[in-house]
Design a protein around this motif. Structure first.
Motif, PDB file in Angstrom:
ATOM      1  N   VAL A  85     -69.591 -44.326 -15.914  1.00 38.02           N
ATOM      2  CA  VAL A  85     -69.264 -42.795 -15.753  1.00 38.02           C
ATOM      3  C   VAL A  85     -70.689 -42.102 -15.492  1.00 38.02           C
ATOM      4  O   VAL A  85     -70.646 -41.475 -14.575  1.00 38.02           O
ATOM      5  N   LEU A  86     -71.384 -42.340 -16.286  1.00 34.93           N
ATOM      6  CA  LEU A  86     -72.741 -41.827 -16.082  1.00 34.93           C
ATOM      7  C   LEU A  86     -73.570 -42.160 -14.722  1.00 34.93           C
ATOM      8  O   LEU A  86     -74.226 -41.210 -14.198  1.00 34.93           O
ATOM      9  N   GLY A  87     -73.048 -43.395 -14.560  1.00 33.25           N
ATOM     10  CA  GLY A  87     -73.791 -43.874 -13.019  1.00 33.25           C
ATOM     11  C   GLY A  87     -73.509 -43.003 -11.857  1.00 33.25           C
ATOM     12  O   GLY A  87     -74.138 -42.525 -11.080  1.00 33.25           O
ATOM     13  N   LYS A  88     -72.045 -42.674 -12.016  1.00 34.79           N
ATOM     14  CA  LYS A  88     -71.485 -41.807 -10.956  1.00 34.79           C
ATOM     15  C   LYS A  88     -72.083 -40.399 -11.246  1.00 34.79           C
ATOM     16  O   LYS A  88     -72.234 -39.710  -9.967  1.00 34.79           O
ATOM     17  N   VAL A  89     -72.266 -39.829 -12.330  1.00 33.40           N
ATOM     18  CA  VAL A  89     -72.673 -38.411 -12.557  1.00 33.40           C
ATOM     19  C   VAL A  89     -74.115 -38.522 -11.795  1.00 33.40           C
ATOM     20  O   VAL A  89     -74.564 -37.535 -10.810  1.00 33.40           O
ATOM     21  N   LYS A  90     -74.961 -39.447 -12.181  1.00 41.80           N
ATOM     22  CA  LYS A  90     -76.386 -39.619 -11.642  1.00 41.80           C
ATOM     23  C   LYS A  90     -76.343 -39.640 -10.068  1.00 41.80           C
ATOM     24  O   LYS A  90     -77.185 -38.959  -9.255  1.00 41.80           O
ATOM     25  N   GLU A  91     -75.591 -40.399  -9.366  1.00 42.21           N
ATOM     26  CA  GLU A  91     -75.574 -40.570  -7.978  1.00 42.21           C
ATOM     27  C   GLU A  91     -75.089 -39.208  -7.303  1.00 42.21           C
ATOM     28  O   GLU A  91     -75.739 -38.629  -6.456  1.00 42.21           O
ATOM     29  N   ARG A  92     -74.129 -38.502  -7.897  1.00 39.14           N
ATOM     30  CA  ARG A  92     -73.923 -37.011  -7.403  1.00 39.14           C
ATOM     31  C   ARG A  92     -74.904 -36.143  -7.461  1.00 39.14           C
ATOM     32  O   ARG A  92     -75.487 -35.227  -6.617  1.00 39.14           O
ATOM     33  N   ILE A  93     -75.779 -36.093  -8.676  1.00 41.47           N
ATOM     34  CA  ILE A  93     -76.984 -35.125  -8.910  1.00 41.47           C
ATOM     35  C   ILE A  93     -77.927 -35.708  -7.954  1.00 41.47           C
ATOM     36  O   ILE A  93     -78.617 -34.708  -7.464  1.00 41.47           O
ATOM     37  N   LYS A  94     -78.330 -36.900  -7.852  1.00 38.85           N
ATOM     38  CA  LYS A  94     -79.614 -37.252  -7.062  1.00 38.85           C
ATOM     39  C   LYS A  94     -79.312 -36.965  -5.430  1.00 38.85           C
ATOM     40  O   LYS A  94     -80.138 -36.749  -4.914  1.00 38.85           O
ATOM     41  N   SER A  95     -77.978 -37.095  -5.070  1.00 36.54           N
ATOM     42  CA  SER A  95     -77.847 -36.573  -3.755  1.00 36.54           C
ATOM     43  C   SER A  95     -77.537 -35.229  -3.358  1.00 36.54           C
ATOM     44  O   SER A  95     -77.545 -34.774  -2.252  1.00 36.54           O
ATOM     45  N   SER A  96     -77.353 -34.503  -4.328  1.00 32.32           N
ATOM     46  CA  SER A  96     -77.113 -32.904  -4.228  1.00 32.32           C
ATOM     47  C   SER A  96     -77.987 -31.892  -4.813  1.00 32.32           C
ATOM     48  O   SER A  96     -78.123 -30.856  -4.396  1.00 32.32           O
ATOM     49  N   LEU A  97     -79.016 -32.316  -5.805  1.00 37.96           N
ATOM     50  CA  LEU A  97     -79.568 -31.268  -6.717  1.00 37.96           C
ATOM     51  C   LEU A  97     -81.265 -31.554  -6.173  1.00 37.96           C
ATOM     52  O   LEU A  97     -81.532 -32.928  -6.118  1.00 37.96           O
ATOM     53  N   ASN A 145     -72.751 -28.064 -12.746  1.00 40.87           N
ATOM     54  CA  ASN A 145     -71.416 -28.414 -13.568  1.00 40.87           C
ATOM     55  C   ASN A 145     -70.357 -29.236 -12.643  1.00 40.87           C
ATOM     56  O   ASN A 145     -69.448 -30.087 -12.946  1.00 40.87           O
ATOM     57  N   LYS A 146     -70.105 -28.658 -11.430  1.00 43.01           N
ATOM     58  CA  LYS A 146     -69.374 -29.243 -10.637  1.00 43.01           C
ATOM     59  C   LYS A 146     -69.589 -30.650  -9.979  1.00 43.01           C
ATOM     60  O   LYS A 146     -68.913 -31.791 -10.097  1.00 43.01           O
ATOM     61  N   LEU A 147     -70.812 -30.979  -9.913  1.00 45.30           N
ATOM     62  CA  LEU A 147     -71.373 -32.218  -9.458  1.00 45.30           C
ATOM     63  C   LEU A 147     -71.207 -33.095 -10.739  1.00 45.30           C
ATOM     64  O   LEU A 147     -70.695 -34.271 -10.431  1.00 45.30           O
ATOM     65  N   ALA A 148     -71.469 -32.710 -11.981  1.00 37.08           N
ATOM     66  CA  ALA A 148     -71.314 -33.671 -13.107  1.00 37.08           C
ATOM     67  C   ALA A 148     -69.462 -33.971 -13.303  1.00 37.08           C
ATOM     68  O   ALA A 148     -69.377 -35.018 -13.561  1.00 37.08           O
ATOM     69  N   PHE A 183     -75.808 -17.925 -18.128  1.00 30.87           N
ATOM     70  CA  PHE A 183     -76.371 -19.114 -17.272  1.00 30.87           C
ATOM     71  C   PHE A 183     -75.544 -19.894 -16.479  1.00 30.87           C
ATOM     72  O   PHE A 183     -75.734 -20.420 -15.436  1.00 30.87           O
ATOM     73  N   LEU A 184     -74.016 -19.621 -17.225  1.00 27.73           N
ATOM     74  CA  LEU A 184     -72.941 -20.562 -16.545  1.00 27.73           C
ATOM     75  C   LEU A 184     -72.509 -19.958 -14.968  1.00 27.73           C
ATOM     76  O   LEU A 184     -72.200 -20.736 -14.367  1.00 27.73           O
ATOM     77  N   ALA A 185     -73.036 -18.713 -14.969  1.00 27.78           N
ATOM     78  CA  ALA A 185     -72.314 -18.032 -13.779  1.00 27.78           C
ATOM     79  C   ALA A 185     -73.458 -18.274 -12.717  1.00 27.78           C
ATOM     80  O   ALA A 185     -73.047 -17.842 -11.678  1.00 27.78           O
ATOM     81  N   LYS A 186     -74.531 -18.658 -12.810  1.00 25.29           N
ATOM     82  CA  LYS A 186     -75.616 -18.870 -12.006  1.00 25.29           C
ATOM     83  C   LYS A 186     -75.141 -19.896 -10.926  1.00 25.29           C
ATOM     84  O   LYS A 186     -74.673 -20.795 -11.421  1.00 25.29           O
ATOM     85  N   PRO A 187     -75.500 -19.752  -9.593  1.00 23.81           N
ATOM     86  CA  PRO A 187     -75.255 -20.679  -8.767  1.00 23.81           C
ATOM     87  C   PRO A 187     -75.606 -22.149  -8.915  1.00 23.81           C
ATOM     88  O   PRO A 187     -74.904 -22.945  -8.867  1.00 23.81           O
ATOM     89  N   ILE A 205     -65.519 -18.857 -20.614  1.00 24.08           N
ATOM     90  CA  ILE A 205     -66.340 -20.141 -20.577  1.00 24.08           C
ATOM     91  C   ILE A 205     -65.499 -21.202 -20.036  1.00 24.08           C
ATOM     92  O   ILE A 205     -66.061 -22.018 -19.086  1.00 24.08           O
ATOM     93  N   ASP A 206     -64.262 -21.212 -20.217  1.00 23.01           N
ATOM     94  CA  ASP A 206     -63.356 -22.266 -19.838  1.00 23.01           C
ATOM     95  C   ASP A 206     -63.244 -21.976 -17.935  1.00 23.01           C
ATOM     96  O   ASP A 206     -63.238 -22.985 -17.385  1.00 23.01           O
ATOM     97  N   ASP A 207     -62.928 -20.786 -17.814  1.00 29.35           N
ATOM     98  CA  ASP A 207     -62.831 -20.563 -16.324  1.00 29.35           C
ATOM     99  C   ASP A 207     -64.271 -20.823 -15.568  1.00 29.35           C
ATOM    100  O   ASP A 207     -64.314 -21.096 -14.465  1.00 29.35           O
ATOM    101  N   LEU A 208     -65.429 -20.779 -16.185  1.00 31.07           N
ATOM    102  CA  LEU A 208     -66.848 -20.750 -15.542  1.00 31.07           C
ATOM    103  C   LEU A 208     -67.010 -22.203 -15.428  1.00 31.07           C
ATOM    104  O   LEU A 208     -67.493 -22.627 -14.473  1.00 31.07           O
ATOM    105  N   VAL A 209     -66.790 -22.966 -16.423  1.00 25.03           N
ATOM    106  CA  VAL A 209     -66.859 -24.595 -16.252  1.00 25.03           C
ATOM    107  C   VAL A 209     -65.717 -25.461 -15.602  1.00 25.03           C
ATOM    108  O   VAL A 209     -65.921 -26.327 -15.404  1.00 25.03           O
ATOM    109  N   GLY A 210     -64.611 -24.713 -15.671  1.00 25.30           N
ATOM    110  CA  GLY A 210     -63.322 -25.542 -15.301  1.00 25.30           C
ATOM    111  C   GLY A 210     -62.880 -26.665 -16.305  1.00 25.30           C
ATOM    112  O   GLY A 210     -62.432 -27.817 -15.732  1.00 25.30           O
ATOM    113  N   ALA A 211     -63.096 -26.634 -17.418  1.00 28.39           N
ATOM    114  CA  ALA A 211     -62.878 -27.704 -18.623  1.00 28.39           C
ATOM    115  C   ALA A 211     -61.357 -27.931 -18.425  1.00 28.39           C
ATOM    116  O   ALA A 211     -61.007 -29.250 -18.392  1.00 28.39           O
TER     117      ALA A 211
END
Length: 278
Positions: A84-96, A243-246, A233-237, A152-158
Motif C-alpha cells: 500500500v505504501l509503495g503505491k502512495v510513494k509512486e503517486r507522490i513521486k510523480s506528482s509532488l 491528501n488526494k495523492l495519498a 493547513f488542510l484547506a491549503k492547495p 475535517i472530514d469534508d476537507l480530507v474526504g475520510a
C-alpha cells in the motif's frame, strides 16, 4: 566582467526551473510519510481489516472457528502495508515537487503538526479503536468537537475514502466466495451490487458517524486553537493535493492486497470443504 548573454540567462533560468520541479528523493518521501503519520497508520491496516472481517462474521452467517482463524491469518499476511505504501510513494513521486514537500514538512515538523500526527497514530491502534468504541456515545455528545470533526472530514474526504475501501473489500471477498461456490459459472456481481446500493445510505451514515467519533477521539487533547490551525493547513492547495495523492495510492494499494486476500480466502474455503468432505 563578462556580460550575461541571453543564451546563458536562458540556461540559468532553465536550470532553476528544472530544480524547482524535480521529483523528490525517496528519502524525502519517506520522511513526509513518517512525519504525517501515514507510515504508522499503514502498519495498522492488517488489524483493521481483521476487525472489519470479525464484525461481518458476528453479523452474518456462522463460520467455523478454524476457517475464521485461517482467514484472519491470511489477512495478516496478505494485507501488506508495504504494498500500500509503495503505491502512495509512486503517486507522490510523480506528482509532488520537492518544494511542495518542504511546505508540508514545515507543518508536520511544527509543534502542532507533531501533536496531531501523534494523536492520529494513537487512535489508529487497536487499543485506540477499542477505547474509541467504548466512548462513542460520550464523544458524540461534544457538539463543538463534532462540528469540527465534520469539517475535517469534508476537507480530507475520510468518509468517501472509507466507503470506497469497504466497497472494494466487499467485492473482493464476494468474488472469491462465488468462485468457490460456482467455479464454472461467470461471475455476476449484479445481485451483490443491488444489495450494496440499497444499503448505501445507511452505510454512509454509519461511516460518517464512525469517522466523526474517530476524529473527536483523536483530537480530544488538542486545543481548539490548534485544531483551527490544522483546518487552515488542510484547506491549503498543497495539503489537499497531498491528501488526494495519498488516498489514491492507498486505494490502489488496497485493490492489490484485497485481491490477494480474496484469492487466499477462496483457497481456504476449498481446502476446508475438501477436508470436511474427506
Amino acid at each position: 566582467m563578462k556580460t550575461l548573454t541571453l543564451k546563458s540567462a536562458f540556461l540559468l533560468l532553465t536550470a532553476f526551473c528544472c530544480s524547482a520541479i524535480a521529483q523528490p528523493s525517496d528519502e524525502a518521501i519517506e520522511k513526509l510519510l513518517d512525519a504525517s503519520g501515514i507510515s504508522k497508520q499503514a502498519a495498522q491496516y492488517p488489524q483493521a481489516v481483521q476487525a472489519g472481517f470479525m464484525q461481518g462474521v458476528q453479523q452474518g452467517a456462522p463460520i467455523p472457528k478454524k476457517t475464521v482463524d485461517l482467514i484472519l491469518g491470511s489477512a495478516q499476511q496478505k494485507i501488506s502495508p508495504e504494498v500500500v505504501l509503495g503505491k502512495v510513494k509512486e503517486r507522490i513521486k510523480s506528482s509532488l515537487t520537492q518544494a511542495e514537500i518542504n511546505q508540508l514538512m514545515d507543518w508536520y515538523q511544527s509543534d502542532t503538526g507533531r501533536k496531531i500526527a501523534q494523536a492520529e497514530e494513537k487512535a489508529s491502534t487497536m487499543q485506540g479503536y477499542q477505547e474509541m468504541m467504548s466512548q462513542a456515545q460520550t464523544l458524540l455528545g461534544h457538539t463543538k468537537r463534532v462540528e469540527t470533526a465534520k469539517r475535517i472530514d469534508d476537507l480530507v474526504g475520510a468518509t468517501q475514502f472509507t466507503m470506497a475501501v469497504q466497497e472494494q473489500s466487499g467485492v473482493a471477498v464476494y468474488s472469491a466466495i462465488m468462485f468457490v461456490v460456482a467455479p464454472n459459472q461467470p461471475l455476476d456481481l449484479a445481485p451483490y451490487e443491488a444489495q450494496m446500493q440499497a444499503m448505501a445510505p445507511q452505510m454512509k451514515q454509519s461511516i460518517e458517524q464512525m469517522v466523526t467519533v474517530s476524529f473527536v477521539y483523536s483530537y480530544q487533547d488538542i486545543a481548539d486553537s490548534e485544531l483551527a490551525s490544522y483546518e487552515k493547513f488542510l484547506a491549503k492547495p498543497v495539503t489537499a493535493k497531498f491528501n488526494k495523492l495519498a488516498m489514491q495510492g492507498v486505494n490502489q494499494g488496497f485493490q492489490i492486497v484485497l485481491a490477494d486476500w480474496a484469492a487466499d480466502i477462496g483457497k481456504i474455503i476449498v481446502e476446508e470443504q475438501a477436508a470436511t468432505a474427506g
